[in-house]
Design a protein around this motif. Structure first.
Motif, PDB file in Angstrom:
ATOM      1  N   GLY A  81       0.794  -1.229   0.000  1.00 47.63           N
ATOM      2  CA  GLY A  81       0.000   0.000   0.000  1.00 47.63           C
ATOM      3  C   GLY A  81       0.825   1.277   0.000  1.00 47.63           C
ATOM      4  N   ARG A  82       2.144   1.151  -0.122  1.00 44.42           N
ATOM      5  CA  ARG A  82       3.012   2.330  -0.139  1.00 44.42           C
ATOM      6  C   ARG A  82       3.117   2.877  -1.562  1.00 44.42           C
ATOM      7  NH1 ARG A  82       8.364  -0.176   2.065  1.00 44.42           N
ATOM      8  NH2 ARG A  82       7.722  -1.594   0.417  1.00 44.42           N
ATOM      9  N   ILE A  83       3.112   4.187  -1.671  1.00 45.57           N
ATOM     10  CA  ILE A  83       3.165   4.837  -2.989  1.00 45.57           C
ATOM     11  C   ILE A  83       4.606   5.209  -3.314  1.00 45.57           C
ATOM     12  CG2 ILE A  83       2.440   6.870  -4.297  1.00 45.57           C
ATOM     13  CD1 ILE A  83      -0.236   6.700  -2.802  1.00 45.57           C
ATOM     14  N   PHE A  84       4.999   4.935  -4.563  1.00 48.29           N
ATOM     15  CA  PHE A  84       6.343   5.277  -5.015  1.00 48.29           C
ATOM     16  C   PHE A  84       6.289   5.763  -6.453  1.00 48.29           C
ATOM     17  CE2 PHE A  84       5.794   0.831  -6.196  1.00 48.29           C
ATOM     18  CZ  PHE A  84       6.388   0.732  -7.453  1.00 48.29           C
ATOM     19  N   LYS A  85       7.362   6.447  -6.860  1.00 44.43           N
ATOM     20  CA  LYS A  85       7.486   6.825  -8.263  1.00 44.43           C
ATOM     21  C   LYS A  85       8.646   6.051  -8.866  1.00 44.43           C
ATOM     22  CE  LYS A  85      10.254  10.977  -7.406  1.00 44.43           C
ATOM     23  NZ  LYS A  85      10.363  12.416  -7.591  1.00 44.43           N
ATOM     24  N   VAL A  86       8.543   5.769 -10.148  1.00 49.65           N
ATOM     25  CA  VAL A  86       9.578   5.034 -10.865  1.00 49.65           C
ATOM     26  C   VAL A  86      10.610   6.034 -11.360  1.00 49.65           C
ATOM     27  CG1 VAL A  86      10.064   3.514 -12.821  1.00 49.65           C
ATOM     28  CG2 VAL A  86       7.914   3.261 -11.536  1.00 49.65           C
ATOM     29  N   VAL A  87      11.868   5.819 -10.971  1.00 49.53           N
ATOM     30  CA  VAL A  87      12.957   6.716 -11.341  1.00 49.53           C
ATOM     31  C   VAL A  87      14.110   5.908 -11.910  1.00 49.53           C
ATOM     32  CG1 VAL A  87      12.369   8.446  -9.595  1.00 49.53           C
ATOM     33  CG2 VAL A  87      13.994   6.654  -9.027  1.00 49.53           C
ATOM     34  N   TYR A  88      14.945   6.595 -12.693  1.00 45.90           N
ATOM     35  CA  TYR A  88      16.186   5.999 -13.182  1.00 45.90           C
ATOM     36  C   TYR A  88      17.333   6.645 -12.430  1.00 45.90           C
ATOM     37  CZ  TYR A  88      19.889   4.370 -16.217  1.00 45.90           C
ATOM     38  OH  TYR A  88      21.018   3.771 -16.697  1.00 45.90           O
ATOM     39  N   GLU A  89      18.171   5.844 -11.817  1.00 49.00           N
ATOM     40  CA  GLU A  89      19.325   6.340 -11.072  1.00 49.00           C
ATOM     41  C   GLU A  89      20.565   6.198 -11.944  1.00 49.00           C
ATOM     42  OE1 GLU A  89      19.976   7.864  -8.110  1.00 49.00           O
ATOM     43  OE2 GLU A  89      17.806   8.164  -8.100  1.00 49.00           O
ATOM     44  N   ASN A  90      21.093   7.326 -12.405  1.00 44.06           N
ATOM     45  CA  ASN A  90      22.272   7.309 -13.276  1.00 44.06           C
ATOM     46  C   ASN A  90      23.467   6.638 -12.621  1.00 44.06           C
ATOM     47  OD1 ASN A  90      21.256   8.569 -15.614  1.00 44.06           O
ATOM     48  ND2 ASN A  90      21.435  10.566 -14.654  1.00 44.06           N
ATOM     49  N   ALA A  94      20.190   1.964 -13.196  1.00 46.54           N
ATOM     50  CA  ALA A  94      19.057   1.068 -12.992  1.00 46.54           C
ATOM     51  C   ALA A  94      17.804   1.862 -12.632  1.00 46.54           C
ATOM     52  CB  ALA A  94      19.375   0.079 -11.873  1.00 46.54           C
ATOM     53  N   PHE A  95      16.654   1.233 -12.871  1.00 50.64           N
ATOM     54  CA  PHE A  95      15.375   1.804 -12.466  1.00 50.64           C
ATOM     55  C   PHE A  95      15.058   1.371 -11.037  1.00 50.64           C
ATOM     56  CE2 PHE A  95      15.009   1.676 -17.083  1.00 50.64           C
ATOM     57  CZ  PHE A  95      14.543   2.943 -17.346  1.00 50.64           C
ATOM     58  N   TYR A  96      14.448   2.280 -10.276  1.00 48.83           N
ATOM     59  CA  TYR A  96      14.094   2.019  -8.886  1.00 48.83           C
ATOM     60  C   TYR A  96      12.721   2.578  -8.577  1.00 48.83           C
ATOM     61  CZ  TYR A  96      18.765   0.471  -7.731  1.00 48.83           C
ATOM     62  OH  TYR A  96      19.923  -0.251  -7.676  1.00 48.83           O
ATOM     63  N   GLY A  97      12.140   2.088  -7.497  1.00 48.75           N
ATOM     64  CA  GLY A  97      10.957   2.687  -6.914  1.00 48.75           C
ATOM     65  C   GLY A  97      11.420   3.635  -5.826  1.00 48.75           C
ATOM     66  N   GLU A  98      11.102   4.925  -5.954  1.00 43.83           N
ATOM     67  CA  GLU A  98      11.487   5.918  -4.955  1.00 43.83           C
ATOM     68  C   GLU A  98      10.262   6.272  -4.131  1.00 43.83           C
ATOM     69  OE1 GLU A  98      13.354  10.404  -4.512  1.00 43.83           O
ATOM     70  OE2 GLU A  98      12.865   9.656  -6.501  1.00 43.83           O
ATOM     71  N   TYR A  99      10.318   5.956  -2.840  1.00 44.86           N
ATOM     72  CA  TYR A  99       9.207   6.238  -1.946  1.00 44.86           C
ATOM     73  C   TYR A  99       9.313   7.672  -1.442  1.00 44.86           C
ATOM     74  CZ  TYR A  99       8.239   1.297  -2.185  1.00 44.86           C
ATOM     75  OH  TYR A  99       7.918   0.055  -2.642  1.00 44.86           O
ATOM     76  N   THR A 100       8.205   8.228  -0.978  1.00 39.82           N
ATOM     77  CA  THR A 100       8.187   9.624  -0.550  1.00 39.82           C
ATOM     78  C   THR A 100       9.042   9.869   0.685  1.00 39.82           C
ATOM     79  OG1 THR A 100       6.116   9.212   0.632  1.00 39.82           O
ATOM     80  CG2 THR A 100       5.944  10.145  -1.581  1.00 39.82           C
ATOM     81  N   ASN A 101       9.390   8.818   1.434  1.00 43.48           N
ATOM     82  CA  ASN A 101      10.256   8.987   2.600  1.00 43.48           C
ATOM     83  C   ASN A 101      11.735   8.941   2.216  1.00 43.48           C
ATOM     84  OD1 ASN A 101      10.741   6.291   2.096  1.00 43.48           O
ATOM     85  ND2 ASN A 101       9.947   5.544   4.041  1.00 43.48           N
ATOM     86  N   HIS A 103      13.253   6.426   0.673  1.00 45.17           N
ATOM     87  CA  HIS A 103      13.718   5.048   0.546  1.00 45.17           C
ATOM     88  C   HIS A 103      13.609   4.595  -0.916  1.00 45.17           C
ATOM     89  CE1 HIS A 103      14.366   0.861   1.619  1.00 45.17           C
ATOM     90  NE2 HIS A 103      13.292   0.550   0.926  1.00 45.17           N
ATOM     91  N   TYR A 104      14.562   3.797  -1.357  1.00 48.51           N
ATOM     92  CA  TYR A 104      14.544   3.227  -2.707  1.00 48.51           C
ATOM     93  C   TYR A 104      14.437   1.717  -2.605  1.00 48.51           C
ATOM     94  CZ  TYR A 104      16.234   7.571  -4.824  1.00 48.51           C
ATOM     95  OH  TYR A 104      16.348   8.868  -5.267  1.00 48.51           O
ATOM     96  N   ASP A 105      13.705   1.120  -3.537  1.00 50.10           N
ATOM     97  CA  ASP A 105      13.650  -0.335  -3.694  1.00 50.10           C
ATOM     98  C   ASP A 105      13.958  -0.663  -5.134  1.00 50.10           C
ATOM     99  OD1 ASP A 105      13.172  -1.683  -1.332  1.00 50.10           O
ATOM    100  OD2 ASP A 105      10.989  -1.647  -1.540  1.00 50.10           O
ATOM    101  N   CYS A 110       9.693  -4.218  -6.211  1.00 51.45           N
ATOM    102  CA  CYS A 110       8.415  -3.550  -5.911  1.00 51.45           C
ATOM    103  C   CYS A 110       7.530  -3.352  -7.145  1.00 51.45           C
ATOM    104  CB  CYS A 110       8.665  -2.204  -5.236  1.00 51.45           C
ATOM    105  SG  CYS A 110       9.541  -0.994  -6.253  1.00 51.45           S
ATOM    106  N   GLY A 111       8.078  -3.417  -8.345  1.00 55.32           N
ATOM    107  CA  GLY A 111       7.320  -3.077  -9.542  1.00 55.32           C
ATOM    108  C   GLY A 111       6.277  -4.068 -10.008  1.00 55.32           C
ATOM    109  N   PRO A 112       6.644  -5.341 -10.200  1.00 60.34           N
ATOM    110  CA  PRO A 112       5.682  -6.278 -10.781  1.00 60.34           C
ATOM    111  C   PRO A 112       4.387  -6.437  -9.989  1.00 60.34           C
ATOM    112  CG  PRO A 112       7.894  -7.141 -10.984  1.00 60.34           C
ATOM    113  CD  PRO A 112       7.983  -5.914 -10.110  1.00 60.34           C
TER     114      PRO A 112
END
Length: 134
Positions: A81-90, A94-101, A103-105, A110-112
């Motif tokens: 139930g946590r909301i994240f945005k999909v970002v690319y970390e240069n 790699a692509f990651y889920g960046e949470y509003t706090n 934290h990265y996953d 977290c994506g699928p």
């Protein structure tokens, strides 16, 4: 091999453009990256669309029945139930889920299992509301 696709956010017309699917815009790869040209525009100064924000397809799809593609700039909700945005970390390439706090996953973690909610350009209020709830 991962499928390489791009889309672009047009912040003037507030719409998402999908490269290869637009009738009025031609996308080409130039020496400095992607160049978009509005083929309906008569004024030469406005033909090249310098204001577009390009976003890449991650190569992943979610597990929903629709098997929705996961794109950079998506806002998604994970299985907890946590909301994240999909970002690319240069730095990590790699692509990651960046949470509003902050934290990265790994997006593979977290994506699928996540649910598409919107994009950072079309629905920024989703991130603001999620941040306020923390």
């Amino acid at each position: 091999m991962r499928e390489i696709k791009f889309r672009a956010w047009d912040d003037v017309k507030d719409r998402m453009l999908y490269l290869g699917e637009e009738d009025d815009i031609v996308f080409e790869f130039g020496g400095s990256g992607i160049v978009a040209t509005d083929i309906t525009e008569d004024e030469p100064n406005f033909k090249t669309l310098h204001h577009l924000i390009y976003l890449q397809y991650t190569g992943l799809k979610d597990k929903s029945e629709a098997r929705q593609e996961i794109w950079e700039g998506d806002i998604r909700k994970d299985a907890l139930g946590r909301i994240f945005k999909v970002v690319y970390e240069n730095d990590l390439a790699a692509f990651y889920g960046e949470y509003t706090n902050g934290h990265y996953d790994s997006l593979g973690d977290c994506g699928p299992d996540s649910e598409f909610l919107g994009t950072v350009y079309q629905n920024p209020e989703l991130l603001e509301a999620s941040h306020a709830n923390e």
